[in-house]
Design an enzyme around this catalytic site. Structure first.
Site, mmCIF file in Angstrom:
data_model
loop_
_atom_site.group_PDB
_atom_site.id
_atom_site.type_symbol
_atom_site.label_atom_id
_atom_site.label_comp_id
_atom_site.label_asym_id
_atom_site.label_seq_id
_atom_site.Cartn_x
_atom_site.Cartn_y
_atom_site.Cartn_z
ATOM 1 N NE ARG A 168 -3.292 -2.895 0.410
ATOM 2 C CZ ARG A 168 -3.860 -3.556 1.429
ATOM 3 N NH1 ARG A 168 -3.265 -3.632 2.602
ATOM 4 N NH2 ARG A 168 -5.009 -4.163 1.245
ATOM 5 C CG ASP A 197 -2.863 -5.948 -1.167
ATOM 6 O OD1 ASP A 197 -3.962 -5.872 -1.759
ATOM 7 O OD2 ASP A 197 -2.749 -6.405 -0.013
ATOM 8 C CG HIS A 267 -5.887 -8.504 -1.258
ATOM 9 N ND1 HIS A 267 -6.109 -7.182 -0.935
ATOM 10 C CD2 HIS A 267 -6.642 -9.224 -0.392
ATOM 11 C CE1 HIS A 267 -6.949 -7.117 0.089
ATOM 12 N NE2 HIS A 267 -7.291 -8.333 0.430
ATOM 13 C CG ASP A 330 -6.331 -11.528 2.645
ATOM 14 O OD1 ASP A 330 -5.540 -12.014 1.821
ATOM 15 O OD2 ASP A 330 -6.406 -10.311 2.867
ATOM 16 C CD GLU A 331 -9.795 -8.255 3.294
ATOM 17 O OE1 GLU A 331 -10.352 -7.661 4.219
ATOM 18 O OE2 GLU A 331 -8.828 -7.779 2.667
ATOM 19 C CD1 TRP A 403 -7.454 -12.789 8.668
ATOM 20 C CD2 TRP A 403 -8.121 -10.681 8.915
ATOM 21 N NE1 TRP A 403 -8.255 -12.494 7.604
ATOM 22 C CE2 TRP A 403 -8.679 -11.198 7.727
ATOM 23 C CE3 TRP A 403 -8.409 -9.360 9.282
ATOM 24 C CZ2 TRP A 403 -9.525 -10.442 6.904
ATOM 25 C CZ3 TRP A 403 -9.248 -8.616 8.455
ATOM 26 C CH2 TRP A 403 -9.794 -9.151 7.286
ATOM 27 C CG ASP A 430 -3.856 -1.476 10.474
ATOM 28 O OD1 ASP A 430 -3.940 -2.275 11.426
ATOM 29 O OD2 ASP A 430 -4.529 -1.618 9.427
ATOM 30 C CD1 TRP A 478 -3.095 -4.828 8.502
ATOM 31 C CD2 TRP A 478 -2.504 -5.313 6.399
ATOM 32 N NE1 TRP A 478 -3.142 -6.194 8.355
ATOM 33 C CE2 TRP A 478 -2.783 -6.520 7.080
ATOM 34 C CE3 TRP A 478 -2.108 -5.377 5.059
ATOM 35 C CZ2 TRP A 478 -2.681 -7.765 6.471
ATOM 36 C CZ3 TRP A 478 -2.004 -6.618 4.460
ATOM 37 C CH2 TRP A 478 -2.294 -7.799 5.154
#
Ligand code: TNX
Length: 770
Positions: A168, A197, A267, A330-331, A403, A430, A478
């Site tokens: 990021r 990412d 991602h 993830d995600e 997480w 974060d 993050w």
């Protein structure tokens, strides 16, 4: 605030000369993380002077490296650089590094006598931790006379991690090395490096050069929380292979394993931009300029994707000597897979839709993750994945990084997986560390220093028989809102110090107050190294406790160093002449309390809180519908305890509900004249928390027959918002004993938001009836 800190440090220094005369071993070695056993021994101290040498066992040549670290630390502290000798000669005035026995590989013993200091580690890593202990003791006391002592120490967990997202925002080689130095200071032994990412691919790979050529630069970055536009400034960065190797070496010298993360199959926008044929639609794709979860993911039905995963992971395995490789998982939204002919054909081919038709896409992700696990296994590596990989069935030997709370970790452990616990509520650095309005913008959440310290990785629901499957815990950073290393340090420090005690110390010896007393010693190293850290640990700590029977609240104020506190009760500014705090305050009427600590006459940050008393304070409350299990805290009673919810939905005062209608039934015990009802709503749309859309009040004398006496309609949001709304519904005076409040949630999140179409959360607190 720095002035305050100097005043604070100055107040400690006053005591130093006294301690120099009578060094007390327990106090001298009272560092972070606290060693397991510190045994004072009679005798005179060992004094470091210009003639002191460091000698290491020639049979353990790796200790030479350790010796150089120690020489450097001593030089930094006292301006003396001890000579380093290979081989132990029996000479006096020597700090000896050697192999020794301990209950675990990373354990060490230190023995300080008048003539020598012996640091014996079971492994070179153990010896390194002994050196860190010595370094911290010397720095915290700034004293060359070491009281005689025997210390034996070893860590609680073998996996003591810290994570850094360089996708990021990018951090240079020197910055990453500096970050690793900070980890070493905190006895961390795993550096989880999040390298790829949607917003940037930072790792160079020979087989896929365009990953960094095309995938490392995004066309802009969103400003604040406005995801619909961006600054239009190209942002990028990536490492060379040599730089990666340099970082791995730097970490290895400090006994830190670098665990790379290639986040897949979600991602992945940066990779899709470089290789659009790997996506379901074929692109074109662009790197994201915003944060969140993108629908575009790797196409799971395309054999090229599997080749890509294999080649990428094989190269990663060759580049990184670590025993673990993190593959994300993830995600990963399944919207594209549901529409993609190739993905659907793959589902058919593998028969994934036969047993549990609704779960075919989850199974498809599991198929991808198993494939990745197989490739890693072929390279002799262990796979780590985020807890989502449990959903379609995780590969057998995968380590699960839990997480989204601890439930994933507990379930994974019970089915035999090793687990690293990283629940957001404790481990996400974060998140905000203070509710202070001056804090730099963060992604959200609230994880105070105390919260990190309170973390216990063996979750209450974890059966004792699964305990040894929890291999450790980790602090995650993050960097959506962290653009500089200075800011990264601010978020890490001193919360990483708290985490280091969670990772290193046994749970029985943990004591937050004692930790706060040890912390200033470590802060001396932060200062000497020029690290940027948060000084909120110097703030007033306040505890408000309701006494329902006595109908009052007791407020106690304290500081970590027992400094002078002054306060006012009329909302006015606290002055050096304001009333001195000595005993807890009893509050039985609506009051605004302000407090401030004074260190050597310098005023610290002001504390301010209000309590409110109304006809409903301490009244019985019933919630026909229970709040969301994550946001229940002490339940209905917090709604009438006189304490207003603060600027964090996880402060424990807000009750959260997901969608639908929320009723709150208040019983005032006796019929009373009432003319208004007020309720607070916490709003934070980036966290999916919206205001209510409608609020109404009904009243009753008997608890059977209710009449609506007021209602308000609230507008639909058109943009993000954060804050607290206190909604007051006034009406002509009426006599009532029972009051029923109804809040209608935003059941269809508006289109501007990521969660469009889904139900929002409402968070409510403190009902005041007048
Ligand atoms: C969730 S933790 C993410 C990250 C975000 C982070 C922000 C995880 C596996 N995914 O992509 O950066 O939240 O706190």
């Amino acid at each position: 605030m720095k002035t305050l800190l100097y005043a604070y440090v100055a107040s400690i220094m006053i005591y130093l000369p006294m301690m120099a005369e009578t060094p007390d071993a327990k106090q001298f070695y009272d560092i972070v993380p606290l060693p397991r056993q510190i045994q004072a021994v009679n005798g005179t101290p060992f004094v470091i002077d210009a003639a002191t040498v460091i000698a290491y066992d020639q049979d353990a040549p790796q200790l030479g490296n350790n010796a150089c670290f120690l020489a450097e630390y001593i030089h930094k502290q006292f301006g003396i650089r001890p000579e380093v000798h290979e081989g132990i000669s029996g000479r006096e005035n020597t700090i000896i590094l050697k192999s020794g026995s301990s209950d675990c590989d990373e354990g060490y013993n230190i023995k300080v006598t008048p003539d020598s200091v012996v640091i014996a580690g079971r492994s070179p890593a153990g010896c390194f931790y002994g050196i860190q202990t010595l370094r911290k003791s010397l720095a915290s006391q700034n004293q060359r006379a070491l009281p005689p002592v025997e210390i034996s120490d070893s860590p609680r967990f073998g996996y003591r991690g810290a994570h850094l997202d360089v996708a990021r925002h990018f951090f240079t080689v020197d910055e990453v090395k500096g970050f690793i130095d900070i980890l070493a200071l905190h006895n961390v032994n795993k550096f989880h490096w999040h390298l790829t990412d949607d917003q940037g691919w930072r790792l160079p790979l020979r087989k896929y050069p365009e990953l960094t050529e095309k995938g490392s630069v995004r066309p802009g970055t969103c400003i604040g929380k406005d995801f619909d536009s961006n600054d239009g400034i190209e942002y990028g960065g990536c490492y060379t292979r040599e730089e990666v190797e340099d970082i791995i070496r730097h970490a290895a010298d400090r006994y830190i394993e670098v665990i790379p993360e290639i986040d897949l199959p979600g991602h992945m926008l940066a990779a899709l931009k470089a290789y659009p044929e790997l996506g379901c639609t074929g692109g074109p794709y662009e790197l994201w300029t915003r944060w969140g979860v993108a629908d575009e993911v790797l196409c799971a039905g395309n054999d090229k994707t599997l080749d890509f995963i294999d080649s990428v992971l094989e190269e990663v395995c060759d580049l990184f000597p670590s025993s673990y490789v993190h593959v994300g998982g993830d995600e990963c939204p399944k919207v594209r897979w549901k529409e993609c002919p190739k993905c659907q054909a793959k589902i058919k081919e593998l028969g994934l839709d036969v047993k549990e038709p609704g779960k075919a896409e989850e199974k498809l992700q599991s198929y991808i993750m198993r494939h990745a696990a197989q490739t890693l296994k072929g390279k002799g590596k262990k796979m780590i994945g985020w807890d989502e990989i449990l959903e379609g069935g995780a590969p057998e030997d995968a380590v699960i990084m839990s997480w989204r709370g601890e439930a994933g970790g507990v379930a994974a452990a019970s089915s035999g997986h090793h687990v690293v616990m990283v629940p957001v509520d404790y481990c996400y650095l974060d998140y905000y560390q203070s509710l202070d309005a001056e804090e730099p913008l963060a992604i959200g959440g609230f994880v105070s220093l105390e919260k990190v310290y309170s973390y216990e990785p063996l979750a209450p629901k974890l059966p004792a028989s699964d305990a040894d499957r929890i291999i450790g815990t980790q602090a995650n950073l993050w960097t959506e809102y962290i653009t500089t290393m200075k800011h990264a340090q601010y978020m890490e420090l001193p919360r990483l110090a708290a985490m280091s005690e969670v990772q290193w110390c046994g749970k029985d010896g943990k004591d937050y107050d004692a930790f706060l007393k040890r912390l200033p010693g470590l802060i001396r190293i932060y200062d000497a190294e020029g690290y940027n850290y948060s000084d909120h640990f110097l703030d007033i700590r306040a505890n408000l406790s309701p006494d329902r029977d006595e109908k009052k609240l007791t407020l106690s104020l304290s500081t970590s160093d027992d400094s002078e506190i002054r306060f006012t009760l009329d909302g006015s500014e606290v002055l050096p002449t304001s009333q001195l705090y000595s005993n807890p305050l009893c509050l039985d009427t609506s009051t605004t309390v302000k407090g401030a600590v004074f260190r050597n006459g310098v005023k610290g940050r002001e504390y301010c809180d209000s309590v409110t008393f109304s006809k409903s304070t301490f009244a019985n409350v019933k919630l026909p519908r229970v709040p969301h299990p994550k946001y229940t805290y002490e339940g209905a009673r917090v709604l009438t305890d006189g304490i207003y919810g603060k600027m964090s939905f996880s402060s424990g005062e807000w009750l959260g509900f997901e969608g639908g209608t929320v009723y709150v039934n208040v019983d005032l015990k006796i019929p009373q004249e009432i003319s208004s009802v007020e309720i607070g709503n916490f709003i934070s749309t980036p966290d999916w928390i919206f205001d209510a859309r409608e609020i109404s009040v009904e009243a009753s004398l008997d608890g059977m027959e209710y009449h609506q006496i007021a209602s308000i309609a609230l507008p639909r949001f058109v943009a993000d918002r954060r804050g607290i709304e206190r909604h007051k519904l006034s009406f002509p005076e009426i006599k009532a004993r029972y009051v029923r409040l109804r809040e209608e949630c935003e059941n269809v999140i508006p289109d501007f938001h990521d969660g469009k179409g889904k139900p929002a959360f409402v968070f409510i607190d403190e009902i005041s009836i007048h």
